[in-house]
Design an enzyme around this catalytic site. Structure first.
Site, short mmCIF file in Angstrom:
data_model
loop_
_atom_site.label_atom_id
_atom_site.label_comp_id
_atom_site.label_asym_id
_atom_site.label_seq_id
_atom_site.Cartn_x
_atom_site.Cartn_y
_atom_site.Cartn_z
N SER A 1 28.60 26.48 49.12
CA SER A 1 29.58 27.31 48.41
C SER A 1 28.97 27.99 47.19
O SER A 1 28.05 27.47 46.55
CB SER A 1 30.74 26.46 47.93
OG SER A 1 31.47 25.97 49.02
N GLN B 1 24.40 19.22 48.81
CA GLN B 1 24.61 20.34 49.71
C GLN B 1 24.86 21.62 48.91
O GLN B 1 25.70 21.62 48.01
CB GLN B 1 25.83 20.03 50.59
CG GLN B 1 26.19 21.10 51.57
CD GLN B 1 27.67 21.10 51.87
OE1 GLN B 1 28.50 21.04 50.98
NE2 GLN B 1 28.00 21.17 53.15
N GLY B 2 24.16 22.69 49.24
CA GLY B 2 24.35 23.96 48.55
C GLY B 2 24.82 25.04 49.49
O GLY B 2 24.04 25.82 50.03
N GLU C 1 30.17 17.17 58.13
CA GLU C 1 31.03 17.05 56.95
C GLU C 1 32.44 16.77 57.42
O GLU C 1 33.15 15.94 56.91
CB GLU C 1 31.03 18.32 56.10
CG GLU C 1 32.03 18.19 54.94
CD GLU C 1 32.06 19.38 53.99
OE1 GLU C 1 31.96 20.52 54.48
OE2 GLU C 1 32.18 19.16 52.78
N SER D 1 28.28 18.18 44.90
CA SER D 1 28.40 16.78 44.57
C SER D 1 27.04 16.11 44.63
O SER D 1 26.20 16.47 45.46
CB SER D 1 29.32 16.08 45.57
OG SER D 1 30.57 16.73 45.58
N GLU E 1 45.77 25.95 53.22
CA GLU E 1 46.21 27.25 53.75
C GLU E 1 45.31 27.68 54.90
O GLU E 1 45.79 28.15 55.94
CB GLU E 1 46.20 28.30 52.64
CG GLU E 1 47.27 28.10 51.57
CD GLU E 1 47.01 26.88 50.67
OE1 GLU E 1 45.84 26.49 50.50
OE2 GLU E 1 47.99 26.31 50.15
#
Lengths: 468, 402
Positions: free
Chosen positions: A201, A198-199, A316, A233, A451
């Protein structure tokens, strides 16, 4: 478990989709997958809040109903008997290397082959892709995958290596792909013939994912891609990448388009391992330098990439849920391991377990682990949940932080021996405690940092003002 | 940790339980809202804390209404004329009482009812029948040290011709001035007859004592919590007839031990309801109060603790229903789960209390801000029946036996 981000509910368009969600949930017993894309789940909340879409409780309730469907139909019962018998007969032999906790951490070629073989066997036996339409290589059933997953979990057989493909790419392609794309891509995902990554980020697009800058520029029937993706990953084994690219710099969310990009042996693509805090590789960065792809690589319309990604992230997230559900096994195992460590580690005149202060802290974690399990149970009882999303949305933060605290306490209990790392013959549990402690930050950062999760909870559930 | 999976998946929380809970929530929000509570228990600080005897205000008409609705029958067995509802129903009722910070002997009575349900003595059914009929009841089972161990008592029982005579003191008795009867634990000294124990450490029994019985003196404590009263009982030659024996000497400890999970669960449920009120009230304040041109909740230093309150509450609440369900259908695991629930609820209560005051800022520190009423109720419940660390130590012992 049933962690469903609110906005996903808005994106659920049909029953079929819901059923996928159910599959994912039941992949549970075998996988813990957060860091797959390292993509911020925060995006969910983000998009929801920006778009100002109110949650739709009725849909949420439908999700709950479908996810909590419990009793086997006659067909399911028969399939369950078959699955149990097949697994007993065909469970694979010992792996060539120790299988890491999560499949995205597999680095050895032999272990990859071993796991690919296993997924492929499972596929041939109808244990993978059972509910996908048969024209795309699936079994064409309804509600079989959940059964298969439960039985695989029970049999404690290895997990499926092609997690990104199974949990993210395939459902996204099924929903948004052309007939040709569905016929081309889904079957090899199910059989593990083609591994996906997966691309999403990028170095400068983490929690604020929609600010991504990797570009795709159109030239007739082709696109030229340039950019830098991180936390990918499985890219070292992957043939394909699901990828978000910027196709319009004037608008933020609506300037993103979704592509299915070949990355193995493609000119201009460089896959480099990223070395984690542990010193081990587990994921990668992927660089794109004037990579040319055909327009057929585009999934859905230009500028629709963000919406398509919502489907992917839903899955996901679904995968993360799985970790919750199955995580119960794992959480219990981890808690037992911690108690066992305390009972055999000398401390003062006795063992660490004899130390009331240590025991108290262990029992605190025992209680948190049971709390997670019971939250999952209560989430399914409508009368005991004022807001159907209140418990599911907590799951990720609860599990990831508990795993972290468990490991940290393990390190402390191991005392002087916790200084010994992987490779030292005297390291307790093969240095699992310091190793899993360091790795645990993957969980509290990936798929929406703790957060960001707390912002989502505060805004979505408690109705507090958006922190931006 | 491990469950035999004999519990129903939905905690056994069905229509009947939901109806009870919803009707309780409705009644208490109508008849025992914040305004009413403040008027009743905290009209001014001098009355609350500086009277010669601390007042024990409560709404007796509301109690009679609750009795009329069958709330005192909920936890009672059928042979006592009770409704014998599940513990998950009892927990839901307790949760609503906590949410309202209800000044009422309801919780004390529910605890007593569950103890009676575990006892075989002739007096047990009679005492429970009174409860069903509306007699508020409280346990007098704690010694001077404040021990929560079921075997500890500072009351002695002596066998007589007609039954027993009780002498000594019982401490930390909840809502004693609202109760019509007490269940007193006492240890028999001397020979109790056939097969009895002859030295100082005799068997523990449970005895029903009327609030008006000669020889009984109720001495109020001065306490922090304004939503209940507490007292110690002085017993001087209190006579207990044979038909008022709830658990015969030698059986009392086991009865109390059997009811421990129920008691812990009920108190923990009360705390969860109270904590949810603390959360919602503080959230509401964080939504409307502005500083630096923003609602307080915009700031993550405020938002995140509020979320952590929610997380703590939800954990405790899930553990409470698990424990209640274990009391109903997996009794051999009930103590373990109830200790988890009480530990989690005590921690959640402590955190929610502290944040509810802190996040209200200056006003939260004053008498006029209602959060102090819940803060004080939680403070009391946090230690009642054992604080979080105590429960965890007990749990560690149970884990050791695995």
């Amino acid at each position: 478990m049933e962690s469903r981000p609110s906005c996903t509910v808005d994106h659920i368009q049909n029953l079929q989709h819901l059923q996928h969600l159910q599959h994912l949930r039941s992949l549970a017993p075998i996988q813990a997958l957060w860091p797959i894309g390292f993509v911020a789940l925060g995006r969910f909340g983000h998009s929801t809040f920006i778009a100002g879409r109110p949650p739709r409780p009725s849909t949420a309730r439908r999700v709950l109903q479908i996810m909590t469907k419990k009793k086997d139909t006659a067909e399911q019962a028969e399939f369950r008997r078959y699955a149990t018998a097949w697994l007993a007969e065909n469970a694979p032999g010992p792996p060539p290397h120790r299988i890491p906790e999560i499949s995205i951490e597999v680095v050895e070629e032999e272990l990859k082959d071993y796991l690919v073989d296993w997924q492929s066997q499972c596929y041939d036996a109808g244990m993978v892709g059972a509910d996908y339409p048969s024209e795309y290589g699936g079994g064409g059933h309804d509600g079989f995958q959940a059964v298969a997953n439960q039985e695989m979990g029970r049999a404690r057989t290895p997990y499926m290596i092609n997690v990104v493909g199974l949990n993210m790419a395939a459902p996204t392609i099924l929903q948004h792909g052309t007939e040709e794309q569905k016929r081309r891509y889904i079957k090899p995902i199910l059989s593990a013939e083609e591994i996906w990554c997966q691309g999403f980020s990028e170095p400068n697009a983490g929690s604020d994912l929609a600010s991504l800058t990797a570009s795709a520029v159109r030239d007739g029937d082709t696109w030229t891609i340039n950019g830098h993706k991180v936390w990918t990953s499985l890219a070292h084994f992957a043939k394909w990448m699901i990828m978000m690219c910027r196709t319009d710099t004037q608008v933020k969310h609506a300037g993103i388009t979704y592509f299915l990009v070949p990355i193995a042996d493609t000119p201009g693509v460089t896959v480099r391992p990223l070395i984690k805090i542990t010193g081990q590789s587990g994921f990668n960065e992927v660089l794109f330098d004037d990579v040319v792809v055909d327009d057929a690589a585009r999934l859905d319309e230009v500028g629709k990439g963000w919406d398509v990604a919502m489907t992917t992230l839903l899955h996901e997230r679904g995968a993360a849920e799985s970790a919750g559900g199955g995580g119960n096994h794992r959480l219990e195992e981890r808690v037992h391991a911690l108690i066992a460590l305390a009972k055999r580690t000398p401390r003062g005149a006795g063992t660490a377990w004899d130390d009331a202060a240590i025991r108290d802290r262990i029992v605190q974690l025992v209680i948190r682990a049971e709390g997670i399990k019971q939250n999952g149970r209560r989430a399914r009882v409508e009368a005991l949940c004022d807001d159907p999303m209140r418990l599911p949305l907590q799951m990720k933060v609860l599990i990831s932080e508990l795993m972290q605290d468990l490991s940290a306490l393990g390190v402390e209990i191991a005392g002087a021996h916790s200084t010994l790392y992987v490779g030292d013959p005297n390291a307790p549990d093969e240095a699992e405690w310091p190793l899993s402690f360091m790795n645990s930050f993957g969980m509290t950062i990936a798929a929406g940092t703790s957060e960001v999760q707390r912002n989502i909870l505060g805004e979505r559930i408690l109705g507090l003002a958006k922190s931006k | 940790m491990s469950s035999a999976n004999r519990q129903p998946k939905d905690f056994g929380f069905g229509e009947e339980e939901t109806m009870l809970r919803d009707s309780a929530r409705r009644l208490l929000s109508d008849a025992a809202g914040v305004e009413t509570l403040r008027r009743t228990v905290a009209p001014d600080h001098t009355a609350a804390y500086e009277s010669e005897t601390q007042p024990a205000p409560w709404d007796e008409a509301l109690w009679r209404k609750m009795v009329g609705l069958g709330w005192t029958a909920v936890a009672a067995t059928e042979d006592a004329g009770g409704a014998a509802m599940k513990m998950v129903a009892v927990a839901a009722l307790a949760e609503e009482a906590g949410r309202a910070a209800l000044p009422s002997p309801l919780i004390a009575t529910l605890l007593a009812t569950r103890v009676l349900g575990k006892a075989a003595g002739a007096g047990a059914i009679a005492a429970a029948e009174r409860i069903v009929a509306g007699t508020a009841t409280s346990l007098a089972i704690t010694d001077k040290r404040g021990s929560w161990e079921p075997g500890d008592t500072s009351v002695a029982a002596r066998a007589t011709d007609y039954g027993y005579e009780l002498d000594g003191s019982a401490y930390f008795v909840q809502d004693a001035r609202k109760a019509g009867q007490f269940i007193v634990s006492a240890r028999v000294k001397g020979d109790v007859g056939g097969g009895g124990i002859s030295d100082g450490a005799g068997g523990l029994g449970l005895f029903r004592v009327d609030a008006t019985q000669p020889g009984l003196e109720i001495i109020p404590d001065q306490i922090v919590d304004l939503t209940r009263d507490q007292a110690h009982l002085e017993l001087g030659g209190v006579e207990v007839a044979a038909d008022c024996v709830i658990a015969a000497p030698g059986e009392g400890e086991q009865v109390l031990a059997a009811a421990t999970a129920d008691m812990l669960t009920i108190v923990a449920a009360d705390m969860c309801g109270a904590a949810e009120w603390q959360l919602q009230t503080t959230v509401e304040y964080a939504r409307v109060r502005t500083q630096f041109d923003r609602p307080l909740g915009f700031f993550q230093a405020v938002k995140h603790p509020l979320v952590n309150m929610m997380i703590d509450i939800d954990r405790a609440r899930s553990l409470v229903y698990n424990a209640a369900c274990a009391c109903d259908s997996e009794p051999e695991q009930a103590e373990r789960y109830a200790r988890m629930a009480k530990a989690a609820a005590s921690d959640a209560a402590a955190f929610c209390s502290s944040r509810s005051v802190q996040l209200h800022g200056g006003i939260g520190f004053t008498w006029e801000c209602d959060v102090h009423l819940w803060f004080k109720r939680q403070l009391h419940n946090q230690v009642y029946l054992g604080d979080a660390a105590y429960q965890r130590a007990k749990l560690a012992d149970l884990i050791d036996r695995d």
